[in-house]
Design a protein around this motif. Structure first.
Motif, mmCIF file in Angstrom:
data_model
loop_
_atom_site.group_PDB
_atom_site.id
_atom_site.type_symbol
_atom_site.label_atom_id
_atom_site.label_comp_id
_atom_site.label_asym_id
_atom_site.label_seq_id
_atom_site.Cartn_x
_atom_site.Cartn_y
_atom_site.Cartn_z
ATOM 1 N N VAL A 156 -24.047 -10.064 -12.556
ATOM 2 C CA VAL A 156 -22.875 -9.214 -12.312
ATOM 3 C C VAL A 156 -23.282 -7.755 -12.183
ATOM 4 C CG1 VAL A 156 -20.663 -8.451 -13.274
ATOM 5 C CG2 VAL A 156 -21.353 -10.848 -13.481
ATOM 6 N N GLY A 157 -24.340 -7.361 -12.863
ATOM 7 C CA GLY A 157 -24.816 -5.976 -12.756
ATOM 8 C C GLY A 157 -25.331 -5.609 -11.387
ATOM 9 N N HIS A 158 -25.559 -6.619 -10.520
ATOM 10 C CA HIS A 158 -26.052 -6.363 -9.161
ATOM 11 C C HIS A 158 -24.934 -6.459 -8.119
ATOM 12 C CE1 HIS A 158 -30.374 -6.148 -9.968
ATOM 13 N NE2 HIS A 158 -30.226 -7.169 -10.818
ATOM 14 N N MET A 159 -23.680 -6.355 -8.555
ATOM 15 C CA MET A 159 -22.554 -6.446 -7.626
ATOM 16 C C MET A 159 -21.914 -5.064 -7.490
ATOM 17 S SD MET A 159 -20.946 -10.104 -8.901
ATOM 18 C CE MET A 159 -21.910 -11.615 -8.776
ATOM 19 N N PRO A 160 -22.347 -4.278 -6.485
ATOM 20 C CA PRO A 160 -21.963 -2.858 -6.425
ATOM 21 C C PRO A 160 -20.485 -2.598 -6.170
ATOM 22 C CG PRO A 160 -23.191 -3.506 -4.469
ATOM 23 C CD PRO A 160 -23.277 -4.638 -5.415
ATOM 24 N N ARG A 161 -19.754 -3.544 -5.592
ATOM 25 C CA ARG A 161 -18.338 -3.290 -5.325
ATOM 26 C C ARG A 161 -17.487 -3.245 -6.603
ATOM 27 N NH1 ARG A 161 -17.117 -3.674 0.101
ATOM 28 N NH2 ARG A 161 -18.390 -5.115 1.352
ATOM 29 N N ILE A 162 -17.938 -3.940 -7.654
ATOM 30 C CA ILE A 162 -17.088 -4.143 -8.821
ATOM 31 C C ILE A 162 -16.701 -2.838 -9.526
ATOM 32 C CG2 ILE A 162 -16.821 -5.407 -10.978
ATOM 33 C CD1 ILE A 162 -17.016 -7.058 -8.326
ATOM 34 N N PRO A 163 -17.650 -1.944 -9.845
ATOM 35 C CA PRO A 163 -17.249 -0.715 -10.547
ATOM 36 C C PRO A 163 -16.295 0.162 -9.732
ATOM 37 C CG PRO A 163 -19.618 -1.066 -10.702
ATOM 38 C CD PRO A 163 -19.105 -2.032 -9.685
ATOM 39 N N ARG A 164 -16.323 0.055 -8.402
ATOM 40 C CA ARG A 164 -15.491 0.915 -7.553
ATOM 41 C C ARG A 164 -14.192 0.239 -7.118
ATOM 42 N NH1 ARG A 164 -20.372 0.966 -4.588
ATOM 43 N NH2 ARG A 164 -19.240 0.077 -2.816
ATOM 44 N N LEU A 165 -13.955 -0.981 -7.571
ATOM 45 C CA LEU A 165 -12.846 -1.774 -7.047
ATOM 46 C C LEU A 165 -11.482 -1.149 -7.341
ATOM 47 C CD1 LEU A 165 -12.894 -4.349 -5.403
ATOM 48 C CD2 LEU A 165 -12.525 -5.659 -7.494
ATOM 49 N N ASP A 166 -11.348 -0.474 -8.476
ATOM 50 C CA ASP A 166 -10.066 0.148 -8.824
ATOM 51 C C ASP A 166 -9.611 1.147 -7.773
ATOM 52 O OD1 ASP A 166 -9.310 -1.101 -11.191
ATOM 53 O OD2 ASP A 166 -10.695 0.101 -12.384
ATOM 54 N N THR A 167 -10.559 1.838 -7.157
ATOM 55 C CA THR A 167 -10.206 2.905 -6.208
ATOM 56 C C THR A 167 -10.270 2.463 -4.759
ATOM 57 O OG1 THR A 167 -12.518 3.665 -6.209
ATOM 58 C CG2 THR A 167 -11.016 4.687 -7.802
ATOM 59 N N THR A 168 -10.874 1.323 -4.483
ATOM 60 C CA THR A 168 -11.056 0.918 -3.080
ATOM 61 C C THR A 168 -10.175 -0.246 -2.640
ATOM 62 O OG1 THR A 168 -12.879 -0.557 -3.709
ATOM 63 C CG2 THR A 168 -13.461 1.698 -3.065
ATOM 64 N N LEU A 169 -9.711 -1.067 -3.570
ATOM 65 C CA LEU A 169 -9.019 -2.286 -3.188
ATOM 66 C C LEU A 169 -7.677 -2.020 -2.515
ATOM 67 C CD1 LEU A 169 -9.154 -5.382 -3.206
ATOM 68 C CD2 LEU A 169 -7.949 -5.343 -5.399
ATOM 69 N N ALA A 170 -6.916 -1.038 -3.000
ATOM 70 C CA ALA A 170 -5.569 -0.788 -2.458
ATOM 71 C C ALA A 170 -5.622 -0.453 -0.969
ATOM 72 C CB ALA A 170 -4.890 0.324 -3.236
ATOM 73 N N ASP A 171 -6.547 0.436 -0.573
ATOM 74 C CA ASP A 171 -6.640 0.825 0.836
ATOM 75 C C ASP A 171 -7.116 -0.335 1.706
ATOM 76 O OD1 ASP A 171 -5.806 3.373 0.255
ATOM 77 O OD2 ASP A 171 -7.840 4.186 0.074
ATOM 78 N N ALA A 172 -7.902 -1.244 1.135
ATOM 79 C CA ALA A 172 -8.468 -2.349 1.918
ATOM 80 C C ALA A 172 -7.518 -3.526 2.057
ATOM 81 C CB ALA A 172 -9.775 -2.828 1.281
ATOM 82 N N THR A 173 -6.444 -3.547 1.256
ATOM 83 C CA THR A 173 -5.573 -4.728 1.242
ATOM 84 C C THR A 173 -4.104 -4.347 1.412
ATOM 85 O OG1 THR A 173 -5.514 -4.605 -1.176
ATOM 86 C CG2 THR A 173 -7.146 -6.088 -0.183
ATOM 87 N N PRO A 174 -3.731 -3.766 2.537
ATOM 88 C CA PRO A 174 -2.321 -3.396 2.729
ATOM 89 C C PRO A 174 -1.390 -4.609 2.804
ATOM 90 C CG PRO A 174 -3.549 -3.149 4.780
ATOM 91 C CD PRO A 174 -4.555 -3.409 3.708
ATOM 92 N N HIS A 175 -1.962 -5.790 3.063
ATOM 93 C CA HIS A 175 -1.130 -6.989 3.191
ATOM 94 C C HIS A 175 -0.821 -7.630 1.842
ATOM 95 C CE1 HIS A 175 -1.797 -6.841 7.522
ATOM 96 N NE2 HIS A 175 -3.082 -6.682 7.272
#
Length: 612
Positions: A156-175
């Protein structure tokens, strides 16, 4: 064909460079060449299937990859030469050409009539049984490069999207709704907080085993896979925190599962008139959730369950539970995240459906990320249940892999042949009590919570032995079914059957004489046969194993060879991975020597072998 000219021109700037390299690779005898796209031109690259023919008929197809950036082609060519050639028998062979923006690979000559498509395109045209077999064979074909090794960090420590998911998911998933995003974020936060408790392992493998990189022949019959595009084996955007050639564990299978669930299944679900709620229920069940609300009357759901079950069962048989439990589910869930962040999204799938399915699959997997989920399989009705199973002819093997009763085995084989409809596989099953005992002992140890050090060592050994024996039994069954396919052409335009091809080897080896010496050039012909055999039949032998087998089959004393296949020489002297080939040769020799009515070719010119 299919706008190939335009795609090639857009990427390379002209078509002439491509045509010149293909013509040079095909040779002057080729009279006609057809080119069609296999994969669209994403990120400045595309893959094409090239079929060509000369006066004698079709030649082995080529696969061409073109890219505007020569660095990518040069890097992939180097990876192919150093890491793929001679190791991955399911990969086509690199063709040496002098072009820095074109990569050409050739299939084995025995596959001249191979008409592949990608799994992405052929899934909808294929039967459940064919896809089940394909998934198992994909796992087997990659066994020489897919591995799990220890790591100093949690996966899990090698999954770079996870720490940033709080700030990036909303813009990526308008649906998606706020509630849907919250459910996913909550589960990933929990995983991230407990990241050090997940397995400290990493993987090696292909690097990008998506549905576009698996080629096969679509339809009702089982096909063997051909794996292409090893460009990201060393480095990709998904393994930036790893050393070269290391990846998130089980990353190849995670990407394949992502495509199965969010592309292949969804296209069929929409075409079948399913609702989004029905698709979500199926996806959750496929990832370990309840099947209580699944409407199994829809064929796409049964196909998803069976295909996913076959893939995971093959993975489970090959890898340790210590790695699978805790690493597999979280890796698949992470692969599903990429659906939300694609720069080039799918245009033929409703984005709301695709984002919802990706989210629901990940949520279900992360509800209990420490287990290896299996979808429903045997408890659902399917289209196979309406047909009664054929009579099964069972043959028992002893602990050395030999017939328990050779006379009974021979009679059973012949009975199965006569009872089989033309063109069908004989319904033969190999039974080995040894495997049942190994599996039973392993299951007993798995169930123990307080294993002793000796028992832990024994369990590791049993897992390896079980995987090894499963391979042997699968390959032996394949040999029986294919080599006994009497009268079926193994090559379009050829009248000889696989049985005749196999018999020719035995007839030449034994010579039907009191003494036998290999004829001039026979060793070379045998080498060619086994080269094609191992590449096309899925029997993946190392050079050492191949040499060991050939040394036995080339023995220049008839008695030595006959004693070998009759059991006087213990078969366990050879590596188990070559038992199937010896077993198939034994079987054909036994049938031909005991059943004179089944005559075949004993001599003649022209050695040409197809699959099997």
């Amino acid at each position: 064909m299919d706008n190939a000219n335009e795609m090639i021109g857009d990427i390379l700037g002209n078509v002439e460079e491509f045509e010149d390299q293909v013509a040079q690779a095909s040779g002057s005898a080729v009279a006609e060449i057809a080119v069609r796209p296999l994969k669209p031109g994403r990120s400045g690259a595309a893959v094409f299937l090239i079929r060509h023919a000369d006066a004698n008929g079709p030649r082995a197809p080529l696969v061409a990859k073109i890219c505007a950036d020569p660095k990518l082609i040069i890097q992939e060519r180097k990876i192919n030469q150093e890491r793929v050639a001679g190791k991955v028998t399911a990969a086509p062979t690199l063709v040496p050409i002098f072009a820095s923006r074109i990569l050409l690979c050739r299939f084995a000559e025995s596959l001249a009539d191979f008409n592949p498509t990608t799994l992405e395109r052929g899934y909808a045209q294929s039967s459940v049984g064919a896809l089940e077999a394909l998934m198992s064979r994909v796992v087997t074909s990659l066994k020489s490069i897919v591995a799990i090794e220890n790591d100093v960090m949690s996966c899990v420590g090698h999954m770079p999207r996870i720490p940033r998911l709080d700030t990036t998911l909303a813009d990526a998933t308008p649906h998606l709704s706020d509630d849907q995003r919250k459910r996913l974020l909550d589960r990933w936060r929990n995983v991230h907080q407990k990241r050090d408790t997940f397995p400290h392992v990493r993987g090696l493998g292909h690097g990008d085993l998506n549905a576009g990189n698996v080629l096969f022949e679509a339809g009702a019959d089982a096909s063997y896979p051909v794996i292409i595009d090893f460009a990201t084996m060393a480095r990709s955007k998904d393994n930036v925190s790893y050393p070269e050639f290391r990846h998130i564990p089980f990353w190849d299978y995670a990407k394949l599962e992502r495509d199965l669930q969010t592309r292949l299944f969804l296209r069929e679900a929409a075409a079948a008139g399913m609702t989004l709620e029905q698709a979500v229920a199926a996806i959750r069940a496929a990832n370990g959730g309840s099947a209580a609300h699944v409407d199994a009357s829809f064929p796409p759901i049964r196909k998803l369950f069976r295909t996913t079950h076959a893939l995971r069962a093959a993975i489970r048989d090959r890898h340790s539970p210590d790695s699978l439990n805790g690493a597999y589910a979280v890796s698949v869930a992470y692969a599903l995240l990429s659906v939300h962040f694609r720069s080039d999204p799918d245009t033929d799938i409703d984005p709301e459906w695709q984002h919802t399915i990706a989210l629901e699959a990940a949520v279900q997997l992360l509800d209990d990320p420490t287990r290896f989920p299996m979808p429903p399989s045997d408890d659902l009705d399917d289209d196979r249940s309406s047909n009664p199973p054929p009579e099964l002819f069972e043959i028992s093997l002893d602990e050395q892999g030999r017939f328990v009763d050779p006379d009974d085995a021979r009679a059973t084989l012949l009975e199965a042949l006569h009872a089989t409809a033309p063109g069908a596989d004989p319904p033969i099953r190999l039974r080995a009590d040894m495997i049942d005992r190994v599996r039973g002992r392993a299951a007993d140890l798995e169930a123990k919570a307080d294993r002793t050090p000796a028992e832990r060592e024994e369990l590791i050994s049993l897992r390896e032995r079980t995987s090894e024996l499963n391979d042997v039994m699968t390959k032996m069954s394949w040999c029986l079914q294919r080599l006994l396919d009497d009268g079926q052409p193994w090559h379009a335009g050829e009248s000889q059957s696989m049985l005749v091809a196999a018999e020719r080897i035995v007839a030449t080896l034994t010579g039907r004489k009191d003494t036998m010496r290999p004829t001039e050039g026979f060793a070379t012909k045998l080498d060619i046969f086994f080269h094609d055999y191992t590449r096309s039949a899925g029997l993946y032998l190392t050079k050492t194993e191949e040499s060991d087998l050939l040394s036995v089959l080339r023995c220049d004393d008839t008695t030595e060879f006959v004693n070998f296949y009759r059991g006087a020489t213990p078969i366990e002297r050879l590596p188990v991975s070559i038992w199937p080939v010896v077993f198939a040769t034994m079987t054909i020799a036994e049938i031909k020597t005991k059943s004179p009515s089944r005559e075949g070719l004993r001599d003649g010119s022209g050695w040409r072998f197809g699959p099997g």
